[in-house]
Design an enzyme around this catalytic site. Sequence first.
Site, PDB file in Angstrom:
ATOM      1  N   ASP A 190       0.798  -1.219  -0.448  1.00  0.00           N
ATOM      2  CA  ASP A 190       0.142  -0.215   0.151  1.00  0.00           C
ATOM      3  C   ASP A 190       0.661   1.198   0.047  1.00  0.00           C
ATOM      4  O   ASP A 190       1.547   1.831   1.067  1.00  0.00           O
ATOM      5  CB  ASP A 190      -0.273   0.536   1.072  1.00  0.00           C
ATOM      6  CG  ASP A 190      -1.575   1.190   1.089  1.00  0.00           C
ATOM      7  OD1 ASP A 190      -1.959   2.209   0.626  1.00  0.00           O
ATOM      8  OD2 ASP A 190      -2.919   0.743   1.971  1.00  0.00           O
TER       9      ASP A 190
ATOM     10  N   HIS B  51       0.794   7.606   4.129  1.00  0.00           N
ATOM     11  CA  HIS B  51       1.116   6.957   5.028  1.00  0.00           C
ATOM     12  C   HIS B  51       2.303   6.933   5.306  1.00  0.00           C
ATOM     13  O   HIS B  51       3.073   6.961   6.413  1.00  0.00           O
ATOM     14  CB  HIS B  51       0.731   5.829   4.458  1.00  0.00           C
ATOM     15  CG  HIS B  51      -0.469   5.174   5.223  1.00  0.00           C
ATOM     16  ND1 HIS B  51      -2.273   5.658   5.658  1.00  0.00           N
ATOM     17  CD2 HIS B  51      -1.398   5.207   3.691  1.00  0.00           C
ATOM     18  CE1 HIS B  51      -2.805   5.031   5.393  1.00  0.00           C
ATOM     19  NE2 HIS B  51      -2.653   4.691   4.372  1.00  0.00           N
TER      20      HIS B  51
ATOM     21  N   ILE C  51      -0.803   8.875   8.598  1.00  0.00           N
ATOM     22  CA  ILE C  51      -1.514   8.046   9.630  1.00  0.00           C
ATOM     23  C   ILE C  51      -1.158   7.005   9.238  1.00  0.00           C
ATOM     24  O   ILE C  51      -0.674   6.428   8.548  1.00  0.00           O
ATOM     25  CB  ILE C  51      -3.187   8.634   9.225  1.00  0.00           C
ATOM     26  CG1 ILE C  51      -3.622   8.030   8.009  1.00  0.00           C
ATOM     27  CG2 ILE C  51      -3.206   9.894   9.583  1.00  0.00           C
ATOM     28  CD1 ILE C  51      -4.972   8.010   7.885  1.00  0.00           C
TER      29      ILE C  51
ATOM     30  N   GLY D  93      -5.269   1.905   7.632  1.00  0.00           N
ATOM     31  CA  GLY D  93      -6.617   0.770   8.460  1.00  0.00           C
ATOM     32  C   GLY D  93      -5.772  -0.274   8.405  1.00  0.00           C
ATOM     33  O   GLY D  93      -6.091  -0.858   9.362  1.00  0.00           O
TER      34      GLY D  93
END
Length: 284
Positions: free
Chosen positions: A187, A192, A207, A210
């Site tokens: 990803d 991120h 962040i 998830g």
Amino acid sequence: MPIDVSAALAAEPRRAEIGWHHKDVQLYHLGLGAGTPATDPDELRYTLESRLQVLPSFATVAGAGTAAFGGMGAPGIDVDLAAVLHGGQTVRAHRPIPVTGRAVQTSKVAAVYDKGKAAVIVLRTEASDDDGPLWTNDAQIFVRGEGGFGGERGPSDRLTVPERAPDRTVERPIREDQALLYRLSGDWNPLHADPAFAKLAGFDRPILHGLCTYGMTLKAVTDTLLDGDASRITAYRTRFAGVVFPGETLRVRMWAEEGRVQVMVTAAERDDAPVLADTLVEHA
């Protein structure tokens, strides 16, 4: 309307051959924070090839890609990606995932639900090898502004938090570099890693993924209530309720029941802000 429900549901599944090696599994586990302490026998089952097992959540990255979004290019799906949110994830493990393997993975739109202000697209990926089915992934993708087309609202997966105290509560620190390591599993979203991109998205810093939190939580449940045996897990689902940042701490509350563990995950330093909700681990 950008979403043509009939066309999306009728489309032929996309097919791809995928493969993985023990190094891919080890990298994924390290991205979840495994390996601390490095010589702990309980951690070596996630990091040492001679003892390796595979967390079922590895299915979300197997093949070095973001399998959760494998159906977004299906006919009938033409949406603004800026309006897309990954709302929830379910993995069903039909049997333990081999440490090294090859499989055929198919991706399709399994359902489209009308939530009023948003549409929910259920993207399903299924993988099988020569011995039969391995896993089924369902990603619930929220598309803001695409509801109101008169479709089915869909099932509710909300769970009632037990009124008793959790059976176990553990805390899992997130390393400052953890998102940088996790993204190597496939990803590459700069949200991120790149502070400038994160600011454009409304965050003061990058962040955590998830699906990284998703995997960290499954490891915590496995180690705490399933004797560290990932092969016992049969299904795992969650709803992404909020973000967490590298450097913070996940607080994982667990309620054990027969054949299942209900879980709630919060950000400890931010007054237990919700991170994962409606989370359930089913096991043998």
